[in-house]
Design a protein around this motif. Structure first.
Motif, PDB file in Angstrom:
ATOM      1  N   VAL A  45      -4.962  14.420   1.639  1.00  0.00           N
ATOM      2  CA  VAL A  45      -5.115  13.196   0.858  1.00  0.00           C
ATOM      3  C   VAL A  45      -6.464  12.615   1.247  1.00  0.00           C
ATOM      4  O   VAL A  45      -6.718  12.401   2.433  1.00  0.00           O
ATOM      5  N   ASN A  46      -7.321  12.381   0.275  1.00  0.00           N
ATOM      6  CA  ASN A  46      -8.677  11.888   0.523  1.00  0.00           C
ATOM      7  C   ASN A  46      -9.409  12.709   1.587  1.00  0.00           C
ATOM      8  O   ASN A  46     -10.036  12.159   2.494  1.00  0.00           O
ATOM      9  N   VAL A 178       3.706  11.776  -1.246  1.00  0.00           N
ATOM     10  CA  VAL A 178       2.266  11.744  -1.530  1.00  0.00           C
ATOM     11  C   VAL A 178       2.056  11.340  -2.991  1.00  0.00           C
ATOM     12  O   VAL A 178       1.240  10.467  -3.309  1.00  0.00           O
ATOM     13  N   ALA A 179       2.850  11.936  -3.872  1.00  0.00           N
ATOM     14  CA  ALA A 179       2.732  11.612  -5.297  1.00  0.00           C
ATOM     15  C   ALA A 179       3.141  10.156  -5.545  1.00  0.00           C
ATOM     16  O   ALA A 179       2.563   9.470  -6.391  1.00  0.00           O
ATOM     17  N   ASN A 181       2.731   7.634  -3.554  1.00  0.00           N
ATOM     18  CA  ASN A 181       1.618   6.751  -3.186  1.00  0.00           C
ATOM     19  C   ASN A 181       0.570   6.681  -4.291  1.00  0.00           C
ATOM     20  O   ASN A 181      -0.148   5.689  -4.399  1.00  0.00           O
ATOM     21  N   GLU A 182       0.467   7.742  -5.053  1.00  0.00           N
ATOM     22  CA  GLU A 182      -0.562   7.773  -6.097  1.00  0.00           C
ATOM     23  C   GLU A 182      -0.077   7.172  -7.412  1.00  0.00           C
ATOM     24  O   GLU A 182      -0.851   7.009  -8.348  1.00  0.00           O
ATOM     25  N   LEU A 183       1.248   6.886  -7.474  1.00  0.00           N
ATOM     26  CA  LEU A 183       1.826   6.392  -8.727  1.00  0.00           C
ATOM     27  C   LEU A 183       1.355   4.956  -8.979  1.00  0.00           C
ATOM     28  O   LEU A 183       1.468   4.094  -8.117  1.00  0.00           O
ATOM     29  N   LYS A 184       0.839   4.702 -10.196  1.00  0.00           N
ATOM     30  CA  LYS A 184       0.365   3.343 -10.541  1.00  0.00           C
ATOM     31  C   LYS A 184       1.540   2.485 -10.996  1.00  0.00           C
ATOM     32  O   LYS A 184       2.495   2.983 -11.575  1.00  0.00           O
TER      33      LYS A 184
END
Lengths: 185, 571
Positions: A45-46, A178-179, A181-184
Motif C-alpha cells: 500500500v503506497n 486493504v480494499a 481502506n480505499e473505499l470512498k
C-alpha cells in the motif's frame, strides 16, 4: 564391513553436494521467476509492505473485518494451533466466550448466524481467510463504524469472496481490509 | 461443498493417473531395462565412481542389509553431532541455538528412519544449514533406503531360485536420481509458483495494516516440502507443517502435496506386480489396500463434516464442519482426506492439528498408523504388507491343511517365526511405551525435566491419554504426525520415542528382507492344483481379514481407553 563404511562416507559426501546444494539452488533459481520472486507474495500500500497475502494478521479494531481466533496471536515468527481436544471443558468455555464477544460487538446477529470458523482457532494460527458467512456477519458493524452504506460494504465483500473450482469458498481478510481502506464514502 | 467434493475426487483420480504409469516405469527401471531416464546414467556412474562402488556386484540378503545398515548408522552418528553444534556452524541467519543431546538424539533418529517426528519447531529449532544437510538430505536418503529395501525383496521373487537379491547401492542411488530428485524438482517448482517461498531470504519485518510490528519466518521451504511429501517423510519447514499458509498457501498446493505423498507408495505396489511378472498379485494387493484406505477415510470425513457436538450445543452453525485446528482455504473435507492418507502412508505431515480432530477421527488416524500397511511409507509399505501376507499364507495353510507356500517357495517355521516377531513388536512398543508414560505421568508428576510430567498433557481425561498413545503409535509407525499438544521436548519423550523409532524402522525392514532372502534360496516348486494361490480375490480378502483381526486384537483395549472413551463420553 570396512569397505561399506568407506563407500558410505564417500556416497554421503557426493549426495550432499547433489541434494543439498545443487537441487535447492536449481529450485531457488527457478523460483525467482515466480510471483514474489520466491520471497512470499507481499501486499503493498503506497509502496510499503503491509503484509503477505498468505499470512493472516491480527485485526481487532472495530473498523476492520476480523480474522479467526489464533493460538499465537498472529505472531508469524512462529506458528501453532491450540491443540485443544473436542471435549476439553476449558476449551469449550473459551469458544463460548468468543461467541459472546461476537454477539456483543454484533448485536444485530443471532447465535445461529455465527459460523464455526469465527469461534475456533486455526491450525497454523496464521489463517489468512474466513468463510463468506464469517465476513457477512461483520458487514453491518464495519459499515456503521466507517459511515459507509451496508450495500457498498456488502458488494465489496462479494467481490472479495473467492469461489474456486476446487476447494471451499473463502475471503482473504487482509485483501478485504486493504480494499476497505480505499473505499470512498 | 460441491467444490470440496470435486476437489477430493480430483485429487484421488490424478493420484491414480500418475501412480499407475509410474509403477510400470519403476518396475522397468529397477529391472535395468531401457527407460527414458537413462540420461541420468553419467551422473549415477559419477556417484558410483566417487564412492568406489561397483553397482553390478551381486549381494545376498545379509550383505544387502549390512550395506544398508552401515550407511544408516553413519548418518546417525554424523547427524547427531551436526545438530548439537549447529549454532557454531554457518548459515544460521536467525541465530538459532544448538540442540540438547536428548533432542538431537531423537531428531536424528527420527529423520534417519523416515519418521520426522519433530520435537522442535522449524522456525526456531534448526538452522538453514541443518534444514539442508540433515533434514532435507535424510528426506531423500531415508526414502531411498526404504525403496531400495523393497526392490531387494522384489528381486528375491523375480526368478525361481536365487542367492543374489541385487545390489543395495544401485537401487538406492537410482531411487534418488531416477525417481525422487526429478519429481522433487517438478513438485518444488509447482509449489514455488503458487506462493511457497523458495529463496534464501531470512525473516521479514513489516508494519501491519492495524499498526502492529510483525515478523514473518520464510526461507527455502518449497525445496524441502517437495521431498517431504514425495519421500513420505513429513517433517515440516515451519512448526505447524502443511497447515502453515506459506508451506501450503492454496488449495492447489494442498492437492499437489496430497498427490505427491501418495504416488510413490501406490506406484511401488504396481511395480511389485510388474517386476515379479505377476501383475495380478500386484493388483490384488492394490485392491486390498484401496479398500482399507476407504474404510478409514469415509468415516473420518464424515466425522469431521459433522462438526463438534459440544459446539453444536452452543447454537453455533457448523456448515463447514469442525474447524478447530483447520484452515479455511483447505476445509474439513480435504483435511479429512489428507489426515487419512498421511496416517496410512506414514508421511505424517499435517494440514490440520490432529489433536483437535473429532474423537472418532482420532481412532481412524491411530488405526491407520497401527496397521501401517495400506500403501504405507516409501518402500516400507510393501514390506509391512509382506509380513501380513506371510501370516495370511501360514493361517490359510493351516486351515486347508497344507504346507504353506508363497510364490513357489515353502514358508517354513523360521520364516513364520520372523513374521510373527515383527507383528508382535509393534503392539509391544506402542503399548509398553504408552503404559510407561502413563505411569510416569501419574506417579512422578514432579520429575525435574524440561517439561514436568504433570504438564505433559494439553487436554485432560481420555484425550490426554490419546495424546500419549498417539505419540508412541506415530513413532513406531515412523509416521511423524503428533497430537501436538503433548509436551514432548524433554528427556523422557526424546529418549523413549527415539528407541521406539529405531526399532519400529529397522526390524520391519530386516525381517521381510531376511524372509525374502531365505525364501528365494529355496527350491522352486511349480504351481499345481494343490497350490494355494495368492493372487486371487479370495486370498486378498483373507489377507484383509488377517490385517483387521490382528490389529483389532492388539489395539482395541488401548483405543477403548483413549479416543473411544472420549467419543462415548460426548453422547
Amino acid at each position: 564391513m570396512k569397505r561399506y563404511i568407506i563407500q558410505s562416507i564417500r556416497l554421503t559426501v557426493a549426495l550432499t553436494a547433489l541434494l543439498c546444494v545443487l537441487y535447492p539452488v536449481i529450485v531457488a533459481f527457478i523460483g525467482r521467476f515466480s510471483n514474489g520472486a520466491g520471497n512470499g507474495q507481499p501486499i503493498m500500500v503506497n509502496g510499503k509492505v503491509v503484509g503477505y497475502a498468505a499470512i493472516g494478521q491480527k485485526f481487532n479494531k472495530p473498523q476492520y473485518f476480523w480474522g479467526r481466533p489464533s493460538a499465537v496471536d498472529y505472531n508469524a515468527a512462529g506458528s501453532a494451533g491450540s491443540n485443544k481436544g473436542a471435549t476439553n471443558a476449558d476449551y469449550l468455555k473459551q469458544v463460548k466466550d468468543r461467541v459472546d464477544t461476537l454477539l456483543k460487538y454484533h448485536p444485530y446477529i443471532k447465535k445461529a448466524d455465527i459460523p464455526s470458523d469465527m469461534v475456533t482457532a486455526s491450525g497454523s494460527g496464521l489463517d489468512p481467510d474466513i468463510s463468506a458467512q464469517g465476513a457477512a456477519i461483520q458487514i453491518q458493524r464495519v459499515a456503521q463504524v466507517r459511515g459507509l452504506t451496508v450495500a457498498s460494504v456488502t458488494k465489496l465483500v462479494q467481490d472479495h469472496t473467492e469461489k474456486p473450482v476446487f476447494g471451499p469458498a473463502k475471503v482473504n481478510v487482509l485483501k478485504l481490509n486493504v480494499a476497505l481502506n480505499e473505499l470512498k464514502k | 461443498m460441491n467444490s470440496e467434493i470435486s476437489g477430493v475426487v480430483a485429487s484421488f483420480l490424478i493420484t491414480l493417473l500418475i501412480a499407475v504409469p509410474l509403477g510400470k516405469y519403476l518396475a522397468k527401471m529397477f529391472a535395468g531395462e531401457r527407460v527414458w531416464t537413462d540420461f541420468m546414467k553419467p551422473l549415477e556412474n559419477g556417484l558410483f565412481k566417487i564412492s568406489g562402488i561397483r553397482p553390478n556386484e551381486p549381494m545376498d540378503w545379509k550383505q544387502f542389509l549390512k550395506a544398508m545398515l552401515t550407511i544408516n548408522l553413519l548418518w546417525l552418528v554424523y547427524g547427531f553431532f551436526v545438530l548439537i553444534y549447529q549454532d557454531k556452524l554457518p548459515l544460521n541467519p536467525d541465530g538459532n541455538t544448538g540442540m540438547t543431546p536428548d533432542l538431537a538424539f531423537n531428531t536424528i533418529i527420527s529423520f534417519v528412519v523416515n519418521c520426522d517426528l519433530q520435537h522442535y519447531s522449524g522456525e526456531s529449532g534448526v538452522t538453514y544449514l541443518t534444514q539442508h544437510i540433515i533434514m532435507m538430505f535424510l528426506m531423500f536418503t531415508s526414502a531411498a533406503t526404504g525403496i531400495a529395501a523393497a526392490v531387494g525383496l522384489f528381486k528375491a521373487f523375480r526368478d525361481k531360485t536365487v542367492d543374489n537379491i541385487g545390489n543395495f547401492w544401485e537401487f538406492f542411488v537410482k531411487a534418488i536420481t531416477r525417481l525422487l530428485l526429478p519429481l522433487s524438482i517438478v513438485v518444488a517448482v509447482i509449489l514455488a509458483f503458487n506462493g511457497t517461498p523458495s529463496s534464501y531470504a531470512s525473516k521479514d519485518q513489516f508494519i501491519s495494516l492495524q499498526g502492529d510490528t510483525v515478523n514473518v519466518s520464510r526461507g527455502p521451504a518449497a525445496e524441502m516440502i517437495a521431498i517431504k511429501h514425495l519421500g513420505t517423510n513429513g517433517g515440516g519447514w515451519f512448526g505447524v507443517n502443511s497447515a502453515h499458509p506459506l508451506e501450503n498457501p492454496t488449495y492447489v498446493t494442498n492437492m499437489t502435496e496430497i498427490i505427491s505423498q501418495m504416488i510413490i507408495p501406490m506406484a511401488m505396489i504396481i511395480a511389485f506386480g510388474y517386476f515379479i511378472r505377476r501383475r495380478k498379485l500386484g493388483w490384488v494387493i492394490f485392491g486390498v489396500m484401496t479398500i482399507g484406505m476407504f474404510m478409514l477415510m469415509i468415516p473420518t470425513i464424515s466425522s469431521e463434516l459433522g462438526g463438534n457436538p459440544n459446539i453444536a450445543k452452543m447454537g453455533v452453525t457448523q456448515a463447514t464442519g469442525a474447524m478447530e485446528g483447520k484452515e479455511v482455504r483447505i476445509g474439513p473435507m480435504a483435511t479429512g482426506y489428507w489426515s487419512t492418507l498421511t496416517t496410512i502412508v506414514s508421511t505424517g505431515s499435517v494440514n490440520s492439528m490432529h489433536d483437535s480432530a473429532m474423537p472418532l477421527t482420532g481412532v481412524w488416524q491411530l488405526l491407520g498408523m497401527m496397521i501401517n500397511g495400506f500403501f504405507g511409507g516409501c518402500g516400507v509399505g510393501i514390506l509391512n504388507y509382506f509380513i501380513y501376507l506371510i501370516i495370511a499364507v501360514f493361517i490359510s495353510g493351516l486351515m486347508v491343511g497344507r504346507t504353506p507356500e508363497f510364490l513357489g517357495h515353502k514358508v517354513e517355521a523360521r520364516e513364520v517365526k520372523i513374521a510373527a516377531l515383527v507383528t508382535l513388536i509393534s503392539p509391544l512398543l506402542i503399548m509398553a511405551g504408552t503404559a510407561i508414560a502413563a505411569f510416569v505421568f501419574s506417579t512422578y508428576g514432579n520429575a525435574d525435566w524440561a517439561v514436568k510430567p504433570s504438564n505433559w498433557l494439553n487436554n485432560p481425561g481420555f484425550h490426554g491419554f490419546s495424546e500419549m498413545l498417539y505419540e508412541f503409535t506415530s513413532a513406531n509407525a515412523n509416521n511423524g504426525s503428533g497430537f501436538e499438544g503433548l509436551g514432548d521436548n524433554n528427556v523422557f519423550w526424546n529418549v523413549s520415542t527415539g528407541f521406539v523409532l529405531i526399532l519400529g524402522r529397522f526390524l520391519p525392514i530386516i525381517g521381510p528382507v531376511a524372509i525374502a532372502g531365505m525364501l528365494a534360496k529355496k527350491k522352486y516348486i511349480p504351481e499345481s492344483a494343490g497350490t494355494l494361490r495368492t493372487d486371487t480375490v479370495t486370498f486378498g480378502m483373507m489377507t484383509l481379514a488377517v490385517i483387521l483381526v490382528l490389529n483389532a486384537l492388539s489395539y482395541f483395549p488401548a483405543l477403548a481407553l483413549g479416543p473411544l472413551a472420549e467419543y462415548f463420553s460426548m453422547r
